[in-house]
Design a protein around this motif. Structure first.
Motif, PDB file in Angstrom:
ATOM      1  N   HIS A  65       0.835  -1.348   0.055  1.00  0.00           N
ATOM      2  CA  HIS A  65       0.116  -0.050  -0.086  1.00  0.00           C
ATOM      3  C   HIS A  65       0.805   1.363   0.184  1.00  0.00           C
ATOM      4  N   LYS A  66       1.894   1.250   0.979  1.00  0.00           N
ATOM      5  CA  LYS A  66       2.797   2.367   0.964  1.00  0.00           C
ATOM      6  C   LYS A  66       3.544   2.707  -0.668  1.00  0.00           C
ATOM      7  N   MET A  67       3.924   1.675  -1.007  1.00  0.00           N
ATOM      8  CA  MET A  67       4.487   1.533  -2.442  1.00  0.00           C
ATOM      9  C   MET A  67       3.844   2.061  -3.308  1.00  0.00           C
ATOM     10  N   GLY A  68       2.566   1.856  -3.346  1.00  0.00           N
ATOM     11  CA  GLY A  68       1.457   2.421  -4.320  1.00  0.00           C
ATOM     12  C   GLY A  68       1.194   3.706  -4.048  1.00  0.00           C
ATOM     13  N   GLU A  69       1.246   4.148  -2.893  1.00  0.00           N
ATOM     14  CA  GLU A  69       1.150   5.529  -2.553  1.00  0.00           C
ATOM     15  C   GLU A  69       2.248   6.404  -2.951  1.00  0.00           C
ATOM     16  N   ASP A  70       3.381   6.102  -2.993  1.00  0.00           N
ATOM     17  CA  ASP A  70       4.698   6.575  -3.359  1.00  0.00           C
ATOM     18  C   ASP A  70       4.486   6.715  -4.748  1.00  0.00           C
ATOM     19  N   ILE A  71       4.202   5.641  -5.518  1.00  0.00           N
ATOM     20  CA  ILE A  71       4.200   5.650  -6.905  1.00  0.00           C
ATOM     21  C   ILE A  71       3.297   6.611  -7.513  1.00  0.00           C
ATOM     22  N   ARG A  72       2.115   6.485  -6.986  1.00  0.00           N
ATOM     23  CA  ARG A  72       0.844   7.436  -7.622  1.00  0.00           C
ATOM     24  C   ARG A  72       1.536   8.661  -7.101  1.00  0.00           C
ATOM     25  N   TYR A  73       1.901   9.301  -6.030  1.00  0.00           N
ATOM     26  CA  TYR A  73       2.303  10.611  -5.722  1.00  0.00           C
ATOM     27  C   TYR A  73       3.500  11.092  -6.542  1.00  0.00           C
ATOM     28  N   ASN A  74       4.487  10.413  -6.796  1.00  0.00           N
ATOM     29  CA  ASN A  74       5.615  10.729  -7.729  1.00  0.00           C
ATOM     30  C   ASN A  74       5.180  11.081  -9.232  1.00  0.00           C
ATOM     31  N   ILE A  75       4.078  10.085  -9.632  1.00  0.00           N
ATOM     32  CA  ILE A  75       3.765  10.241 -10.947  1.00  0.00           C
ATOM     33  C   ILE A  75       2.860  11.536 -11.174  1.00  0.00           C
ATOM     34  N   GLU A  76       1.802  11.872 -10.149  1.00  0.00           N
ATOM     35  CA  GLU A  76       1.088  12.808  -9.977  1.00  0.00           C
ATOM     36  C   GLU A  76       1.943  14.249 -10.080  1.00  0.00           C
ATOM     37  N   GLN A  77       3.010  14.251  -9.249  1.00  0.00           N
ATOM     38  CA  GLN A  77       3.637  15.499  -8.877  1.00  0.00           C
ATOM     39  C   GLN A  77       4.895  15.767  -9.700  1.00  0.00           C
ATOM     40  N   PHE A  78       5.375  14.633 -10.234  1.00  0.00           N
ATOM     41  CA  PHE A  78       6.582  15.050 -10.921  1.00  0.00           C
ATOM     42  C   PHE A  78       6.516  14.744 -12.609  1.00  0.00           C
ATOM     43  N   GLU A  79       5.486  13.970 -12.895  1.00  0.00           N
ATOM     44  CA  GLU A  79       5.295  13.732 -14.365  1.00  0.00           C
ATOM     45  C   GLU A  79       3.888  14.062 -14.791  1.00  0.00           C
ATOM     46  N   ARG A 109      -1.125  10.634 -17.019  1.00  0.00           N
ATOM     47  CA  ARG A 109      -2.199  10.487 -16.197  1.00  0.00           C
ATOM     48  C   ARG A 109      -2.365   8.953 -15.867  1.00  0.00           C
ATOM     49  N   LEU A 110      -2.379   8.783 -14.585  1.00  0.00           N
ATOM     50  CA  LEU A 110      -2.322   7.579 -13.996  1.00  0.00           C
ATOM     51  C   LEU A 110      -3.868   7.333 -13.549  1.00  0.00           C
ATOM     52  N   VAL A 111      -4.529   6.416 -14.421  1.00  0.00           N
ATOM     53  CA  VAL A 111      -6.098   5.931 -14.202  1.00  0.00           C
ATOM     54  C   VAL A 111      -6.030   4.971 -12.989  1.00  0.00           C
ATOM     55  N   THR A 112      -5.191   3.921 -13.112  1.00  0.00           N
ATOM     56  CA  THR A 112      -5.457   2.917 -12.152  1.00  0.00           C
ATOM     57  C   THR A 112      -4.140   2.405 -11.670  1.00  0.00           C
ATOM     58  N   LEU A 113      -4.003   2.068 -10.331  1.00  0.00           N
ATOM     59  CA  LEU A 113      -2.717   1.294 -10.006  1.00  0.00           C
ATOM     60  C   LEU A 113      -3.267   0.128  -8.990  1.00  0.00           C
ATOM     61  N   ARG A 114      -3.034  -0.938  -9.477  1.00  0.00           N
ATOM     62  CA  ARG A 114      -3.401  -2.421  -8.867  1.00  0.00           C
ATOM     63  C   ARG A 114      -2.386  -3.160  -8.549  1.00  0.00           C
ATOM     64  N   PHE A 115      -2.420  -3.755  -7.334  1.00  0.00           N
ATOM     65  CA  PHE A 115      -1.469  -4.647  -6.855  1.00  0.00           C
ATOM     66  C   PHE A 115      -2.243  -6.116  -6.629  1.00  0.00           C
ATOM     67  N   PRO A 116      -1.500  -7.149  -6.800  1.00  0.00           N
ATOM     68  CA  PRO A 116      -2.144  -8.428  -6.314  1.00  0.00           C
ATOM     69  C   PRO A 116      -2.188  -8.512  -5.000  1.00  0.00           C
ATOM     70  N   SER A 117      -3.409  -9.301  -4.479  1.00  0.00           N
ATOM     71  CA  SER A 117      -3.566  -9.420  -2.847  1.00  0.00           C
ATOM     72  C   SER A 117      -2.412 -10.544  -2.715  1.00  0.00           C
ATOM     73  N   SER A 118      -2.427 -10.363  -1.324  1.00  0.00           N
ATOM     74  CA  SER A 118      -1.371 -11.111  -0.625  1.00  0.00           C
ATOM     75  C   SER A 118      -1.692 -12.547  -0.876  1.00  0.00           C
ATOM     76  N   LYS A 119      -2.834 -13.025  -1.064  1.00  0.00           N
ATOM     77  CA  LYS A 119      -3.236 -14.482  -1.264  1.00  0.00           C
ATOM     78  C   LYS A 119      -2.543 -14.747  -2.674  1.00  0.00           C
ATOM     79  N   ASN A 120      -2.785 -13.871  -3.641  1.00  0.00           N
ATOM     80  CA  ASN A 120      -2.337 -14.199  -5.023  1.00  0.00           C
ATOM     81  C   ASN A 120      -1.065 -13.953  -5.450  1.00  0.00           C
ATOM     82  N   ARG A 121      -0.213 -13.417  -4.640  1.00  0.00           N
ATOM     83  CA  ARG A 121       1.079 -12.836  -4.849  1.00  0.00           C
ATOM     84  C   ARG A 121       2.013 -13.556  -5.616  1.00  0.00           C
ATOM     85  N   PHE A 122       2.235 -14.848  -5.205  1.00  0.00           N
ATOM     86  CA  PHE A 122       3.225 -15.704  -5.741  1.00  0.00           C
ATOM     87  C   PHE A 122       2.532 -16.889  -6.340  1.00  0.00           C
TER      88      PHE A 122
END
Length: 87
Positions: free
Chosen positions: A56-70, A74-87
């Motif tokens: 979640h923190k990594m996603g926040e950092d990615i979103r913030y950096n793209i919105e502020q510095f590039e 336009r970032l529409v959606t940022l999705r990560f797999p759930s912890s159950k499906n990660r590996f």
């Protein structure tokens, strides 16, 4: 050093190529390691378990950096797999 590469002279390319290169440099910049602006780059996530909180923190950092510095991207959606499906 990734963000500093943004200021190097590079041969002109398409707008999409320029944005992709800029995002590469931005997201390879590490916070507090030569970053001159607050929250520029990504934090350190190499500690502890790779929990949903870290993702979640990594996603926040990615979103913030793209919105502020590039603003050309336009970032529409940022999705990560759930912890159950990660590996």
């Amino acid at each position: 050093m990734g963000f500093l590469n943004h200021f190097q002279k590079t041969p002109p390319g398409s707008k999409a190529q320029q944005i992709a290169e800029s995002l590469t440099h931005l997201l390879n910049t590490k916070q507090t390691f030569g970053a001159w602006q607050d929250r520029l780059g990504l934090g350190d996530y190499a500690y502890g378990n790779f929990s949903d909180d870290i993702i979640h923190k990594m996603g926040e950092d990615i979103r913030y950096n793209i919105e502020q510095f590039e603003p050309r991207f336009r970032l529409v959606t940022l999705r990560f797999p759930s912890s159950k499906n990660r590996f």
